[in-house]
Design a protein around this motif. Structure first.
Motif, PDB file in Angstrom:
ATOM      1  N   HIS A  19       0.837  -1.198   0.000  1.00  0.00           N
ATOM      2  CA  HIS A  19       0.000   0.000   0.000  1.00  0.00           C
ATOM      3  C   HIS A  19       0.871   1.246   0.000  1.00  0.00           C
ATOM      4  O   HIS A  19       0.519   2.248  -0.635  1.00  0.00           O
ATOM      5  N   ALA A  20       2.006   1.177   0.675  1.00  0.00           N
ATOM      6  CA  ALA A  20       2.927   2.321   0.699  1.00  0.00           C
ATOM      7  C   ALA A  20       3.505   2.585  -0.692  1.00  0.00           C
ATOM      8  O   ALA A  20       3.606   3.742  -1.116  1.00  0.00           O
ATOM      9  N   GLN A  21       3.867   1.550  -1.408  1.00  0.00           N
ATOM     10  CA  GLN A  21       4.405   1.720  -2.760  1.00  0.00           C
ATOM     11  C   GLN A  21       3.345   2.298  -3.705  1.00  0.00           C
ATOM     12  O   GLN A  21       3.651   3.159  -4.530  1.00  0.00           O
ATOM     13  N   ILE A  22       2.141   1.823  -3.573  1.00  0.00           N
ATOM     14  CA  ILE A  22       1.049   2.349  -4.399  1.00  0.00           C
ATOM     15  C   ILE A  22       0.804   3.813  -4.050  1.00  0.00           C
ATOM     16  O   ILE A  22       0.659   4.656  -4.936  1.00  0.00           O
ATOM     17  N   GLY A  23       0.784   4.111  -2.768  1.00  0.00           N
ATOM     18  CA  GLY A  23       0.598   5.489  -2.333  1.00  0.00           C
ATOM     19  C   GLY A  23       1.677   6.410  -2.878  1.00  0.00           C
ATOM     20  O   GLY A  23       1.378   7.509  -3.362  1.00  0.00           O
ATOM     21  N   ASP A  24       2.923   5.970  -2.810  1.00  0.00           N
ATOM     22  CA  ASP A  24       4.026   6.779  -3.344  1.00  0.00           C
ATOM     23  C   ASP A  24       3.829   7.064  -4.828  1.00  0.00           C
ATOM     24  O   ASP A  24       4.023   8.179  -5.299  1.00  0.00           O
ATOM     25  N   ALA A  25       3.424   6.046  -5.574  1.00  0.00           N
ATOM     26  CA  ALA A  25       3.236   6.203  -7.018  1.00  0.00           C
ATOM     27  C   ALA A  25       2.057   7.117  -7.355  1.00  0.00           C
ATOM     28  O   ALA A  25       2.091   7.819  -8.369  1.00  0.00           O
ATOM     29  N   LEU A  28      -0.343   9.492  -2.697  1.00  0.00           N
ATOM     30  CA  LEU A  28      -1.249   9.324  -1.568  1.00  0.00           C
ATOM     31  C   LEU A  28      -0.493   8.715  -0.394  1.00  0.00           C
ATOM     32  O   LEU A  28       0.498   8.019  -0.583  1.00  0.00           O
ATOM     33  N   HIS A  29      -0.985   8.933   0.813  1.00  0.00           N
ATOM     34  CA  HIS A  29      -0.424   8.279   1.980  1.00  0.00           C
ATOM     35  C   HIS A  29      -0.903   6.829   1.997  1.00  0.00           C
ATOM     36  O   HIS A  29      -1.981   6.513   1.478  1.00  0.00           O
ATOM     37  N   ARG A  30      -0.126   5.949   2.589  1.00  0.00           N
ATOM     38  CA  ARG A  30      -0.471   4.534   2.675  1.00  0.00           C
ATOM     39  C   ARG A  30      -1.873   4.333   3.264  1.00  0.00           C
ATOM     40  O   ARG A  30      -2.646   3.511   2.781  1.00  0.00           O
ATOM     41  N   THR A  31      -2.209   5.107   4.284  1.00  0.00           N
ATOM     42  CA  THR A  31      -3.528   4.949   4.906  1.00  0.00           C
ATOM     43  C   THR A  31      -4.652   5.376   3.970  1.00  0.00           C
ATOM     44  O   THR A  31      -5.763   4.843   4.053  1.00  0.00           O
ATOM     45  N   SER A  32      -4.370   6.316   3.072  1.00  0.00           N
ATOM     46  CA  SER A  32      -5.372   6.723   2.078  1.00  0.00           C
ATOM     47  C   SER A  32      -5.626   5.606   1.074  1.00  0.00           C
ATOM     48  O   SER A  32      -6.763   5.398   0.645  1.00  0.00           O
ATOM     49  N   VAL A  33      -4.573   4.895   0.720  1.00  0.00           N
ATOM     50  CA  VAL A  33      -4.730   3.756  -0.186  1.00  0.00           C
ATOM     51  C   VAL A  33      -5.583   2.686   0.492  1.00  0.00           C
ATOM     52  O   VAL A  33      -6.534   2.167  -0.089  1.00  0.00           O
ATOM     53  N   THR A  34      -5.264   2.377   1.736  1.00  0.00           N
ATOM     54  CA  THR A  34      -6.030   1.378   2.485  1.00  0.00           C
ATOM     55  C   THR A  34      -7.492   1.781   2.597  1.00  0.00           C
ATOM     56  O   THR A  34      -8.394   0.957   2.392  1.00  0.00           O
ATOM     57  N   SER A  35      -7.739   3.045   2.887  1.00  0.00           N
ATOM     58  CA  SER A  35      -9.108   3.547   3.007  1.00  0.00           C
ATOM     59  C   SER A  35      -9.883   3.356   1.707  1.00  0.00           C
ATOM     60  O   SER A  35     -11.069   2.999   1.711  1.00  0.00           O
ATOM     61  N   ARG A  36      -9.228   3.562   0.601  1.00  0.00           N
ATOM     62  CA  ARG A  36      -9.873   3.367  -0.706  1.00  0.00           C
ATOM     63  C   ARG A  36     -10.113   1.878  -0.981  1.00  0.00           C
ATOM     64  O   ARG A  36     -11.150   1.496  -1.504  1.00  0.00           O
TER      65      ARG A  36
END
Length: 66
Positions: A19-25, A28-36
């Motif tokens: 999720h952190a790698q996706i967020g970086d790309a 977004l913050h890792r927690t924002s990716v998880t929330s989505r």
């Protein structure tokens, strides 16, 4: 009809990305990716397009036309 968040989550889980790698790309913050991914927050069209490119999957795998 599958939940759109489910389609995206399945594609993310099939990848080796965190999720952190996706967020970086996506900027977004890792927690924002998880929330989505769990459906608490909606994905923007731009984010879904960027995610499809990042995961190297067709956009149709992440969304289902009505």
């Amino acid at each position: 009809m599958p939940n759109p968040h489910l389609l995206i989550r399945q594609a993310v889980e099939a990848s080796d990305l965190t999720h952190a790698q996706i967020g970086d790309a996506l900027g977004l913050h890792r927690t924002s990716v998880t929330s989505r991914l769990v459906g608490r927050t909606r994905w923007s069209v731009d984010d879904v397009l960027a995610l499809a490119t990042l995961l190297d999957v067709p956009l149709s795998r992440l969304v289902e036309a009505p």
